[in-house]
Design a protein around this motif. Structure first.
Motif, PDB file in Angstrom:
ATOM      1  N   VAL A 155       0.980  -1.536   0.320  1.00 22.88           N
ATOM      2  CA  VAL A 155       0.274  -0.047   0.180  1.00 22.88           C
ATOM      3  C   VAL A 155       0.995   0.793  -0.048  1.00 22.88           C
ATOM      4  O   VAL A 155       1.344   1.219   0.429  1.00 22.88           O
ATOM      5  CB  VAL A 155      -0.923   0.254   1.370  1.00 22.88           C
ATOM      6  N   GLY A 156       0.493   1.931  -1.113  1.00 13.48           N
ATOM      7  CA  GLY A 156       1.795   3.536  -0.968  1.00 13.48           C
ATOM      8  C   GLY A 156       0.781   4.390  -0.944  1.00 13.48           C
ATOM      9  O   GLY A 156      -0.699   4.365  -1.382  1.00 13.48           O
ATOM     10  N   MET A 157       1.531   5.978  -0.625  1.00 17.14           N
ATOM     11  CA  MET A 157       1.042   6.754  -1.178  1.00 17.14           C
ATOM     12  C   MET A 157       2.028   8.130  -1.510  1.00 17.14           C
ATOM     13  O   MET A 157       3.180   7.644  -0.961  1.00 17.14           O
ATOM     14  CB  MET A 157       0.537   7.422   0.609  1.00 17.14           C
ATOM     15  N   ARG A 162      -8.604  -6.249   2.727  1.00 17.84           N
ATOM     16  CA  ARG A 162      -8.982  -4.422   2.519  1.00 17.84           C
ATOM     17  C   ARG A 162      -9.205  -3.458   3.499  1.00 17.84           C
ATOM     18  O   ARG A 162      -8.423  -2.548   3.535  1.00 17.84           O
ATOM     19  CB  ARG A 162     -10.494  -4.888   1.939  1.00 17.84           C
ATOM     20  N   GLN A 163      -9.934  -4.105   4.603  1.00 17.54           N
ATOM     21  CA  GLN A 163     -10.052  -3.561   5.785  1.00 17.54           C
ATOM     22  C   GLN A 163      -8.224  -3.243   6.385  1.00 17.54           C
ATOM     23  O   GLN A 163      -8.450  -1.530   7.069  1.00 17.54           O
ATOM     24  CB  GLN A 163     -10.913  -4.034   7.080  1.00 17.54           C
ATOM     25  N   ARG A 164      -7.612  -3.663   6.499  1.00 19.03           N
ATOM     26  CA  ARG A 164      -6.129  -3.480   7.062  1.00 19.03           C
ATOM     27  C   ARG A 164      -5.766  -2.428   6.061  1.00 19.03           C
ATOM     28  O   ARG A 164      -4.216  -1.797   6.465  1.00 19.03           O
ATOM     29  CB  ARG A 164      -5.204  -5.401   7.199  1.00 19.03           C
ATOM     30  N   GLN A 165      -5.494  -2.800   4.206  1.00 16.81           N
ATOM     31  CA  GLN A 165      -4.829  -1.855   3.221  1.00 16.81           C
ATOM     32  C   GLN A 165      -5.277  -0.232   3.677  1.00 16.81           C
ATOM     33  O   GLN A 165      -5.113   0.322   3.819  1.00 16.81           O
ATOM     34  CB  GLN A 165      -5.523  -2.125   1.988  1.00 16.81           C
ATOM     35  N   GLN A 166      -6.911  -0.151   4.556  1.00 22.70           N
ATOM     36  CA  GLN A 166      -7.190   0.980   4.697  1.00 22.70           C
ATOM     37  C   GLN A 166      -6.988   1.374   5.775  1.00 22.70           C
ATOM     38  O   GLN A 166      -6.084   2.722   6.049  1.00 22.70           O
ATOM     39  CB  GLN A 166      -8.882   0.849   4.662  1.00 22.70           C
ATOM     40  N   MET A 167      -6.617   0.793   6.974  1.00 23.11           N
ATOM     41  CA  MET A 167      -5.659   1.458   7.841  1.00 23.11           C
ATOM     42  C   MET A 167      -3.806   1.850   7.919  1.00 23.11           C
ATOM     43  O   MET A 167      -3.835   2.695   7.776  1.00 23.11           O
ATOM     44  CB  MET A 167      -6.241   0.227   9.023  1.00 23.11           C
ATOM     45  N   GLU A 225       3.728  19.649  -5.300  1.00 19.06           N
ATOM     46  CA  GLU A 225       4.552  18.846  -6.763  1.00 19.06           C
ATOM     47  C   GLU A 225       4.401  17.113  -6.079  1.00 19.06           C
ATOM     48  O   GLU A 225       5.307  16.701  -4.799  1.00 19.06           O
ATOM     49  CB  GLU A 225       5.565  19.378  -7.191  1.00 19.06           C
ATOM     50  N   PRO A 226       4.610  16.072  -6.516  1.00 19.45           N
ATOM     51  CA  PRO A 226       4.839  14.796  -6.277  1.00 19.45           C
ATOM     52  C   PRO A 226       6.731  14.539  -6.173  1.00 19.45           C
ATOM     53  O   PRO A 226       7.146  14.951  -7.230  1.00 19.45           O
ATOM     54  CB  PRO A 226       4.148  13.826  -7.286  1.00 19.45           C
ATOM     55  N   VAL A 227       6.605  14.599  -4.957  1.00 16.45           N
ATOM     56  CA  VAL A 227       8.225  15.020  -4.661  1.00 16.45           C
ATOM     57  C   VAL A 227       9.273  13.499  -4.285  1.00 16.45           C
ATOM     58  O   VAL A 227      10.056  12.817  -4.199  1.00 16.45           O
ATOM     59  CB  VAL A 227       8.919  15.346  -3.911  1.00 16.45           C
ATOM     60  N   ALA A 228       8.350  12.439  -3.391  1.00 17.53           N
ATOM     61  CA  ALA A 228       8.366  11.272  -3.149  1.00 17.53           C
ATOM     62  C   ALA A 228       7.362  10.812  -2.732  1.00 17.53           C
ATOM     63  O   ALA A 228       6.402  10.687  -3.383  1.00 17.53           O
ATOM     64  CB  ALA A 228       9.061  11.312  -1.835  1.00 17.53           C
ATOM     65  N   ALA A 229       7.193   8.871  -2.408  1.00 17.30           N
ATOM     66  CA  ALA A 229       6.148   8.287  -2.354  1.00 17.30           C
ATOM     67  C   ALA A 229       6.508   7.567  -0.953  1.00 17.30           C
ATOM     68  O   ALA A 229       8.196   7.048  -0.731  1.00 17.30           O
ATOM     69  CB  ALA A 229       5.429   7.312  -2.917  1.00 17.30           C
ATOM     70  N   ILE A 230       5.321   6.886   0.332  1.00 16.59           N
ATOM     71  CA  ILE A 230       5.969   5.907   0.686  1.00 16.59           C
ATOM     72  C   ILE A 230       5.041   4.805   1.428  1.00 16.59           C
ATOM     73  O   ILE A 230       3.825   4.968   0.102  1.00 16.59           O
ATOM     74  CB  ILE A 230       5.941   6.772   2.769  1.00 16.59           C
ATOM     75  N   SER A 231       5.467   3.680   1.733  1.00 18.25           N
ATOM     76  CA  SER A 231       5.187   2.192   1.238  1.00 18.25           C
ATOM     77  C   SER A 231       4.934   1.962   2.481  1.00 18.25           C
ATOM     78  O   SER A 231       6.104   1.723   2.967  1.00 18.25           O
ATOM     79  CB  SER A 231       4.819   1.572   0.041  1.00 18.25           C
ATOM     80  N   VAL A 232       3.977   0.415   2.585  1.00 15.33           N
ATOM     81  CA  VAL A 232       4.180  -0.910   3.219  1.00 15.33           C
ATOM     82  C   VAL A 232       3.532  -1.551   2.812  1.00 15.33           C
ATOM     83  O   VAL A 232       2.850  -1.946   2.532  1.00 15.33           O
ATOM     84  CB  VAL A 232       3.011  -0.791   4.167  1.00 15.33           C
TER      85      VAL A 232
END
Length: 271
Positions: A223-225, A249-254, A233-240
């Protein structure tokens, strides 16, 4: 009477090499690097193993590894699969995107907060032309950690969750260019295709965060953001990332909420 040795306090390291020798050494290193660059360009998208690069350049394995580390850090080389290396974004006509200073340092507290919330490993990436470059990682507390990439890993933008979030945050024209540039390499990542990437980009934009599984790593879902600067402007992204079994799905939303809250606390918001 003992004559004082005027050189007894002079260390060998303090004596500079003669200019001619220093220039010769610099020239030799440059020529070796250029030979390796030529071999990487000739390798194309398939890439070459280190042993093949040694044969192609006539260089020792240790020298090739040392030069590859430098070329990867500079964007001139990248991993092509697990054991192969090919031309990096700079050799493919791309250039590193704008990155705020000390981005890894800025994002580490966010990764730590997100990782502590969910127990899984968290990652941060930036964009380098058509690639994502992992700049930071925080290991979680769950007994099984899925460390899909390590700091320094480069891969096509969009095959992993953080890269997908960053790709989806780009303008349409840049998305098209990135996907087209990476098209030859995409099938190596769980059968990814340009069409599939465009579908994932649309879903990410609608959702506000990315979900992708079984592509960068088999049986793993991330899951990333995206992370935006003060100008939006988008400069990076984080994920798990974790195993499919731990990602209903519920944990993805969390996890998405944890990412958003972590970014809001530090930057005042995310995509």
């Amino acid at each position: 009477m003992r004559q004082a040795n005027t050189n007894e306090n002079v260390h060998q390291a303090d004596i500079p090499a003669p200019p001619g020798l220093a220039e010769a050494a610099d020239g030799r290193t440059l020529r070796r690097g250029l030979r390796l660059l030529d071999a990487l360009q000739a390798a194309g998208d398939e890439g070459l193993r280190v042993v093949d690069l040694c044969r192609a350049t006539g260089l020792e394995r240790a020298t090739v590894h040392r030069l590859l580390d430098i070329l990867q850090d500079s964007g001139y080389a990248q991993r092509s699969g697990r054991f192969r290396y090919g031309p990096g974004a700079r050799l493919q006509g791309g250039a590193p995107a704008r990155v705020l200073p000390n981005m890894a340092v800025r994002l580490l507290p966010v990764l730590a907060r997100v990782s502590q919330t969910c127990g899984d490993a968290a990652f941060a990436v930036v964009r380098e032309g058509p690639l994502s470059h992992c700049i930071a990682r925080h290991v979680g507390t769950h007994p099984v950690q899925v460390l899909v990439i390590q700091v320094g890993t480069r891969q096509p933008l969009g095959v992993g969750a953080a890269g997908l979030a960053l790709l989806a945050a780009l303008p349409d024209a840049e998305v098209q260019a990135v996907v087209a540039a990476n098209a030859p390499q995409l099938p190596r990542y769980g059968g990814m295709t340009p069409e599939r990437q465009h579908i994932l980009v649309r879903a990410t934009r609608e959702r506000g965060w990315s979900v992708v599984g079984n592509h960068a790593t088999r049986d793993v879902l991330g899951v990333g953001m995206a992370v935006h600067d003060e100008r939006g402007e988008p400069v990076a992204a984080i994920s798990v990332a974790s195993t499919l079994a731990r990602m209903p799905r519920q944990r993805q939303q969390m996890i998405a909420r944890a990412c958003r809250e972590g970014l809001r606390a530090l930057y005042g918001g995310a995509s």
